[in-house]
Design a protein around this motif. Structure first.
Motif, PDB file in Angstrom:
ATOM      1  N   ASP A 658      12.075  57.241 -23.771  1.00 30.15           N
ATOM      2  CA  ASP A 658      11.878  55.971 -22.984  1.00 30.15           C
ATOM      3  C   ASP A 658      13.561  57.030 -21.083  1.00 30.15           C
ATOM      4  O   ASP A 658      12.549  57.130 -20.564  1.00 30.15           O
ATOM      5  N   ALA A 659      13.941  57.469 -21.373  1.00 25.83           N
ATOM      6  CA  ALA A 659      15.124  57.637 -21.733  1.00 25.83           C
ATOM      7  C   ALA A 659      14.355  59.513 -20.816  1.00 25.83           C
ATOM      8  O   ALA A 659      14.580  60.401 -19.750  1.00 25.83           O
ATOM      9  N   THR A 660      14.066  60.012 -21.932  1.00 20.88           N
ATOM     10  CA  THR A 660      12.999  61.383 -21.341  1.00 20.88           C
ATOM     11  C   THR A 660      11.996  61.112 -20.424  1.00 20.88           C
ATOM     12  O   THR A 660      11.794  61.513 -19.556  1.00 20.88           O
ATOM     13  N   GLY A 661      11.264  59.851 -20.705  1.00 19.81           N
ATOM     14  CA  GLY A 661      10.221  60.043 -20.005  1.00 19.81           C
ATOM     15  C   GLY A 661      10.242  59.710 -19.016  1.00 19.81           C
ATOM     16  O   GLY A 661       8.944  59.678 -18.094  1.00 19.81           O
ATOM     17  N   THR A 662      11.336  59.049 -18.389  1.00 18.21           N
ATOM     18  CA  THR A 662      11.103  58.220 -17.281  1.00 18.21           C
ATOM     19  C   THR A 662      11.527  59.233 -15.968  1.00 18.21           C
ATOM     20  O   THR A 662      10.343  59.235 -15.379  1.00 18.21           O
ATOM     21  N   PRO A 663      12.057  60.166 -16.142  1.00 16.53           N
ATOM     22  CA  PRO A 663      12.345  61.289 -15.392  1.00 16.53           C
ATOM     23  C   PRO A 663      11.223  62.101 -15.327  1.00 16.53           C
ATOM     24  O   PRO A 663      10.982  62.665 -13.950  1.00 16.53           O
ATOM     25  N   TYR A 664      10.962  62.351 -15.909  1.00 19.71           N
ATOM     26  CA  TYR A 664       9.526  63.504 -16.702  1.00 19.71           C
ATOM     27  C   TYR A 664       8.843  62.975 -15.474  1.00 19.71           C
ATOM     28  O   TYR A 664       7.711  63.275 -14.729  1.00 19.71           O
ATOM     29  N   HIS A 665       7.601  61.605 -16.359  1.00 21.11           N
ATOM     30  CA  HIS A 665       6.677  61.157 -15.285  1.00 21.11           C
ATOM     31  C   HIS A 665       7.076  60.817 -13.316  1.00 21.11           C
ATOM     32  O   HIS A 665       6.999  61.227 -11.957  1.00 21.11           O
ATOM     33  N   PHE A 666       8.716  60.490 -13.228  1.00 21.60           N
ATOM     34  CA  PHE A 666       8.965  60.959 -11.985  1.00 21.60           C
ATOM     35  C   PHE A 666       9.070  61.955 -11.473  1.00 21.60           C
ATOM     36  O   PHE A 666       8.287  62.005 -10.218  1.00 21.60           O
ATOM     37  N   LEU A 667       9.268  62.658 -11.670  1.00 15.09           N
ATOM     38  CA  LEU A 667       9.751  64.152 -11.082  1.00 15.09           C
ATOM     39  C   LEU A 667       7.914  64.631 -10.789  1.00 15.09           C
ATOM     40  O   LEU A 667       7.470  65.300 -10.284  1.00 15.09           O
ATOM     41  N   TRP A 668       7.244  64.319 -12.346  1.00 16.62           N
ATOM     42  CA  TRP A 668       5.727  65.538 -12.351  1.00 16.62           C
ATOM     43  C   TRP A 668       5.088  64.438 -11.137  1.00 16.62           C
ATOM     44  O   TRP A 668       4.246  64.828 -10.450  1.00 16.62           O
ATOM     45  N   ASP A 669       4.588  63.200 -12.146  1.00 16.95           N
ATOM     46  CA  ASP A 669       3.255  62.054 -11.046  1.00 16.95           C
ATOM     47  C   ASP A 669       3.907  62.242  -9.659  1.00 16.95           C
ATOM     48  O   ASP A 669       2.568  62.210  -9.099  1.00 16.95           O
ATOM     49  N   ASP A 670       5.222  61.541  -9.527  1.00 12.30           N
ATOM     50  CA  ASP A 670       5.074  61.240  -7.928  1.00 12.30           C
ATOM     51  C   ASP A 670       6.427  62.055  -7.151  1.00 12.30           C
ATOM     52  O   ASP A 670       5.557  61.856  -5.902  1.00 12.30           O
ATOM     53  N   PHE A 671       7.173  62.816  -7.033  1.00 18.78           N
ATOM     54  CA  PHE A 671       7.678  63.582  -6.962  1.00 18.78           C
ATOM     55  C   PHE A 671       6.673  64.623  -6.614  1.00 18.78           C
ATOM     56  O   PHE A 671       6.782  65.499  -4.948  1.00 18.78           O
ATOM     57  N   ALA A 672       6.451  65.995  -7.339  1.00 24.00           N
ATOM     58  CA  ALA A 672       5.543  66.684  -7.622  1.00 24.00           C
ATOM     59  C   ALA A 672       4.138  66.494  -7.333  1.00 24.00           C
ATOM     60  O   ALA A 672       4.008  66.805  -5.916  1.00 24.00           O
ATOM     61  N   ASP A 673       3.561  65.674  -7.552  1.00 25.43           N
ATOM     62  CA  ASP A 673       2.073  65.191  -7.707  1.00 25.43           C
ATOM     63  C   ASP A 673       1.704  64.242  -6.052  1.00 25.43           C
ATOM     64  O   ASP A 673       1.215  64.650  -5.165  1.00 25.43           O
ATOM     65  N   TRP A 674       3.103  63.730  -5.417  1.00 26.06           N
ATOM     66  CA  TRP A 674       2.268  63.211  -4.303  1.00 26.06           C
ATOM     67  C   TRP A 674       3.319  64.015  -3.120  1.00 26.06           C
ATOM     68  O   TRP A 674       3.574  63.828  -2.121  1.00 26.06           O
ATOM     69  N   TYR A 675       4.981  63.888  -3.509  1.00 27.48           N
ATOM     70  CA  TYR A 675       6.134  63.271  -2.383  1.00 27.48           C
ATOM     71  C   TYR A 675       5.678  65.042  -2.077  1.00 27.48           C
ATOM     72  O   TYR A 675       5.721  65.296  -0.599  1.00 27.48           O
ATOM     73  N   LEU A 676       5.792  65.738  -2.836  1.00 26.02           N
ATOM     74  CA  LEU A 676       6.081  67.139  -2.192  1.00 26.02           C
ATOM     75  C   LEU A 676       4.721  67.959  -1.186  1.00 26.02           C
ATOM     76  O   LEU A 676       4.593  68.456  -0.650  1.00 26.02           O
ATOM     77  N   GLU A 677       3.950  66.990  -1.960  1.00 28.41           N
ATOM     78  CA  GLU A 677       2.277  67.203  -1.361  1.00 28.41           C
ATOM     79  C   GLU A 677       2.863  66.581   0.063  1.00 28.41           C
ATOM     80  O   GLU A 677       1.834  66.557   0.808  1.00 28.41           O
ATOM     81  N   ALA A 678       3.269  65.537   0.355  1.00 29.65           N
ATOM     82  CA  ALA A 678       2.815  64.462   1.508  1.00 29.65           C
ATOM     83  C   ALA A 678       3.833  65.048   2.904  1.00 29.65           C
ATOM     84  O   ALA A 678       3.553  65.531   3.540  1.00 29.65           O
ATOM     85  N   ILE A 679       4.714  65.731   2.214  1.00 30.92           N
ATOM     86  CA  ILE A 679       5.893  66.409   3.081  1.00 30.92           C
ATOM     87  C   ILE A 679       5.448  67.952   2.651  1.00 30.92           C
ATOM     88  O   ILE A 679       5.746  68.866   4.778  1.00 30.92           O
ATOM     89  N   LYS A 680       4.477  68.681   2.269  1.00 36.49           N
ATOM     90  CA  LYS A 680       4.602  70.128   2.809  1.00 36.49           C
ATOM     91  C   LYS A 680       4.071  70.446   4.343  1.00 36.49           C
ATOM     92  O   LYS A 680       4.644  71.201   5.062  1.00 36.49           O
TER      93      LYS A 680
END
Length: 903
Positions: A658-680
């Motif tokens: 879980d300690a690995t999966g949590t930042p993994y999903h944050f980085l990939w699913d939230d930050f990369a897939d949504w946030y970076l797209e939103a702020i482009k």
RNA sequence: GGGCGAAUAGCUCAGCUGGUCCAGAGCGCCUGCCUUACACGCAGGAUGUCGGGGGUUCGAAUCCCUCUUCGCCCACCA
């Protein structure tokens, strides 16, 4: 990493890992600093054998320790991970003996001293191989404190312990039946003789009565031991056999007379009821023999051939010349044949039973009567049980603690002498003149009493007799060193469950006894690495994975990520040795993703000062008000806070997956897939607020690098240095992120609405096969004001997929596709000719049917008086809200269906 | 023989204190995309009687019993 190197689109770990590790070492980042002000955090490495080469088990073990140690180091603890190796008596002696065999010689040819020197030379040459290999996977050990169980310092601790136990009367010389490995030519402890179920045979053998009036039949699995029989026993409660007690039988083949006795040790109802008694080669028989004052002739030589030269004259006469010197199993075959000839073999039954094997060479061990040194275990076990009960140590997973208790409750004395040459020689000297023996701290010159010559015990100590002192001997004990004062007791012990009794339990014994304190408060026992058939990886099966291959192909970070991510508490980890790519793809892919996120973020924030980056996000909440932060900003900062909080909790609870999966999903699913797209648009200057976007992105990225550093030390360090803009920066020493008080349920709800809208448009486009470059128009009917605000705030997200023609109503006429959005909103995408009405009807129809089914179930639930009466009010309230929202959705769907003219 | 654990998608596994995360992830698979960080990628999608049976409960993948299968630890029935 040189600044001039452009970041390539594909992450190449080989280019950075070894250089970074060398720098870490050069800067001494893994050596603790007592003056740092941090509370010590100490882990001692389970010392691999000096003969070991790194395998996946080591890789897993070291990764887990490193994750924990790096986490605590970043949190400001004065972290010490103490590495070292074990001289591994039997294993190492075996390896060198095999070398000698190749050279056509033996240790006996060399003699003891020369042999020991030879092993020392071997160890000097290859002994640190595995430690160097551990560096390749990033282990952040303090190599300046590397220990070795046979070093002078640790040997001194071993000797001190032996003498103290001797003085306390806890060490004694025992004459008893122990486990003997005929291949290693040494005795073994109970733990070192492992059980394995095998199909064997039960031989029923007739022993003729001496008076010629018939025979009795005994049953045995080891007929060859009959030459050592001294009696036949029956249970005293076995009425019909009492008439035999006191009579004599003739032991076949040996042709000697032995008595029939009565003893309760004979199990009623097993075999024939007549038990052959072989005191020298069976522990039970030894006890029975002793009770009856019977002799105990040894009939097997150390190498398990028949006849023991040392006992010739006494026992030798029992072994007929034709059997003398014959291997035990060959002898078994021959003797069974002889018994057949003599018509004394009644039958042979198949019989499944547990046989003990040598844990080092897998040879079937032979129970053998001999003199050995033992440590009394009861006092240790009692202390350990009490301490465990009091919670001074906890096991993860918990059930291992139950196994620990069970073992303690049934503990037997520990045979610590080994008939080897490689190890700590037993510090006991004998005076043949006075017939005395004594343990010495310093080598004695002559007998204290008679000044006569002394001779030292020939045996060495069990390897585990040195490793059980590991948590304090490595810190300088018995000297009262500064290290010992500061770093004992240690904190967490990480190891494989296989050595729970060999090592962990005994370290607890030694720590309690010699230091007066538990050596660690937590024992984390991780799973075993297995192949896809769930077989343990092993050299002999050839199903192993070389961690260094993985490092070469995909990088240490990918290896560590994969292993950690798959490591739920208490489970084994399954990897496919035949498909490294499949096994490690997730780690490699994630490292590459992280790298590319880095490329994007760094491209926009490199050169930005740390102050500028922190201004909007890290300081007080006021410094970045809701008017300067966009919805996406507030959303990602909220997600980030939760990610920080949860990752920290998971690490504290050793939930590594879980300690690995949590930042993994944050980085990939939230930050990369949504946030970076939103702020482009902001990043590329198409919209206002670029500075804030850059700051938030940099902050999130910096934080997630820290969260991932314990698991993926190399790539996170490389990217961190880029972000900080300096080669002297390091992420190794922290700090570990703290939540910033930005968890924001409102922002999460609003952004989730945007996401749902985007998802709906995408789904419709995909379903209708709209080409990526083909424009469509969408209209949305919002139900609440905040939905409009949210969509307007992040309009670019949808604009890329569809031109929004209205936020007030979704036309129900014309060719297009409908979707129901959360919170009563709805969406219409005009598709022109692309629309397939039949298909759209089917899609909406399915959705309606599903919803109606759920609604029906919900209605039933809400109509259930018992539910209303017994369920907690908040659950009932939630269900009611659900009903309202689903009911609205169904009516919207019905209207769409009607407008499309669906049947 | 004694003690304990596990059975969830094709594979490897999450699902921690019974009430929607209409049962999830990674890998694999299908469809479409080389969209200005990433094809080691993006978007969409398919696949489950949560091992069988029974029970407790308003409600069970989650608790209890039982059966089946697998695994672990311990063990002197020769």
């Amino acid at each position: 990493m040189p600044e001039t190197t452009e970041l390539s689109p594909q992450y190449s770990p080989a280019a950075i890992e070894s250089a970074l590790y060398a720098e870490w070492l050069a800067r001494g980042l893994f050596t603790p600093d007592p003056d740092s002000g941090g509370k010590p955090f100490v882990v001692v490495m389970p010392p691999p054998n000096v003969t070991d080469k790194l395998h996946t088990g080591h890789g897993l073990n070291a990764t887990v320790q490193d994750v924990i140690v790096r986490f605590e180091r970043m949190r400001g603890r004065d972290a010490l991970w103490l590495p070292g190796t074990d001289h591994a008596g039997i294993a190492t002696q075996n390896v060198v003996e095999r070398l000698l065999t190749k050279e056509g010689t033996t240790r006996f040819d060399l003699g003891r001293e020369a042999f020991v020197r030879r092993v020392e030379a071997f160890v000097a040459e290859t002994g640190s191989t595995i430690l160097v290999q551990l560096q390749a996977i990033g282990a952040s050990c303090d190599w300046t404190r590397t220990a070795y169980t046979l070093s002078p310092a640790l040997s001194r601790a071993v000797r001190e312990v032996f003498v103290r136990l001797w003085e306390e009367g806890l060490i004694y010389r025992g004459h008893r039946v122990i486990h003997w490995c005929p291949r290693c030519l040494t005795s073994l402890s109970d733990e070192e003789a492992e059980h394995a179920e095998r199909d064997g045979h039960l031989y029923h053998i007739r022993y003729p009565l001496a008076d010629g009036s018939g025979h009795v039949t005994v049953a045995t699995t080891r007929p060859e031991t009959m030459l050592g029989d001294v009696a036949v026993a029956v249970n005293p409660a076995d009425q019909e056999k009492q008439r035999f007690v006191g009579r004599m039988v003739t032991l076949p083949i040996a042709e000697i007379a032995i008595p029939i006795i009565a003893d309760e040790g004979v199990e009623l109802g097993f075999g024939t009821g007549f038990l052959k008694i072989t005191p020298a080669h069976d522990p039970d028989d030894f006890e029975i023999g002793r009770r009856h004052g019977l002799p105990a002739p040894v009939i097997l030589a150390p190498d398990a051939t028949l006849g023991d030269a040392s006992l010739e004259g006494k026992a030798g006469g029992r072994v007929p010349p034709e059997l003398f010197g014959m291997d035990r199993f060959e002898a078994r075959r021959v003797m069974v044949e002889q018994l057949k000839q003599l018509k004394l073999l009644e039958k042979i039954e198949p019989h499944r039973h547990a046989i003990r094997h040598c844990y080092r060479c897998d040879t079937i061990v032979e129970p053998r009567l001999s003199d050995q040194w033992f440590v009394k275990m009861k006092p240790f076990a009692d202390d350990a049980l009490r301490a465990h009960r009091e919670g001074q140590v906890r096991f993860i997973p918990e059930r291992r603690g139950d196994e620990f208790n069970q073992w303690l409750e049934n503990i037997r004395d520990w045979n610590i002498s080994r008939q080897l040459w490689w190890g700590h020689r037993i510090p006991v000297w004998y005076c043949d003149a006075c017939r005395t023996s004594k343990a010495y701290r310093e080598d004695p010159k002559a007998c204290e009493r008679c000044a006569g010559p002394l001779r030292q015990d020939e045996d060495v100590l069990d390897t585990w007799f040195s490793s059980w002192l590991w948590p304090f001997s490595t810190l300088g004990w018995p000297e009262q060193t500064a290290d010992l004062a500061r770093y004992y007791p240690t904190d967490v012990l990480v190891t494989a469950p296989e050595i729970l009794f060999f090592w962990v339990a005994r370290m607890i014994f030694a720590g309690m006894h010699f230091m007066g304190r538990m050596p660690f408060h937590t024992v984390y026992l991780h799973g075993t690495v297995r192949d896809t058939q769930h077989r343990k990886m092993s050299k002999s099966l050839g199903n192993g994975i070389d961690p260094l291959d993985v490092v070469r192909l995909y990088g240490a970070d990918a290896l560590r990520f994969t292993v950690t991510n798959g490591l739920a508490v208490g489970t084994d980890i399954i990897l496919d040795p035949n498909d490294l790519e499949a096994s490690f793809a997730s780690g490699r892919n994630f490292a590459n993703k992280l790298w590319n996120v880095g490329r994007l973020v760094l491209g926009h924030v490199e050169g930005m000062s740390a102050d500028d980056r922190r201004l909007w996000t890290v300081d007080s909440r006021q410094s970045a008000t809701n008017s300067t932060l966009s919805l996406a900003d507030r959303w990602i900062l909220s997600k980030l806070d939760r990610c920080v909080r949860e990752t920290t909790e998971h690490l504290e609870r050793f939930r590594l997956n879980d300690a690995t999966g949590t930042p993994y999903h944050f980085l990939w699913d939230d930050f990369a897939d949504w946030y970076l797209e939103a702020i482009k648009p902001r990043l590329y200057g198409e919209e206002e607020g670029g500075e804030v976007a850059r700051a938030v992105a940099a902050h999130c990225f910096d934080t997630v690098l820290r969260l991932l550093h314990p698991v993926m030390p190399f790539i996170t360090e490389a990217l961190h240095r880029r972000l900080e803009g300096g080669a002297d920066a390091t992420i190794v020493t922290g700090p570990w992120p703290a939540p910033g008080g930005r968890e924001d349920p409102v922002a999460e709800q609003h952004f989730a609405f945007v996401q749902a809208t985007v998802d709906a448009v995408r789904a419709i486009r995909a379903d209708a096969n709209v080409k990526p470059n083909q424009a469509v128009a969408a209209s949305i009917a919002v139900a609440e004001a905040w939905q409009r605000t949210a969509l307007e705030a992040e309009h670019s997200m949808i604009a890329r997929l569809a031109r929004i023609s209205s936020l007030d109503h979704a036309p129900s006429a014309g060719p297009g596709a409908h979707a129901v959005l959360p919170g009563g909103a709805s969406l219409f995408v005009a598709l022109g000719d692309a629309i397939d009405v039949g298909r759209e009807c089917a899609r909406l129809g399915e959705e309606l049917a599903r919803l109606e089914k759920q609604l029906a179930a919900l209605d039933a639930k809400l109509a259930n008086e018992k539910f209303l009466a017994k369920a907690p009010p908040e659950v009932v309230a939630t269900e009611r809200e659900k009903k309202a929202s689903w009911t609205e959705k169904t009516s919207v769907l019905r209207a769409k269906l009607k407008s499309l003219g669906c049947a």
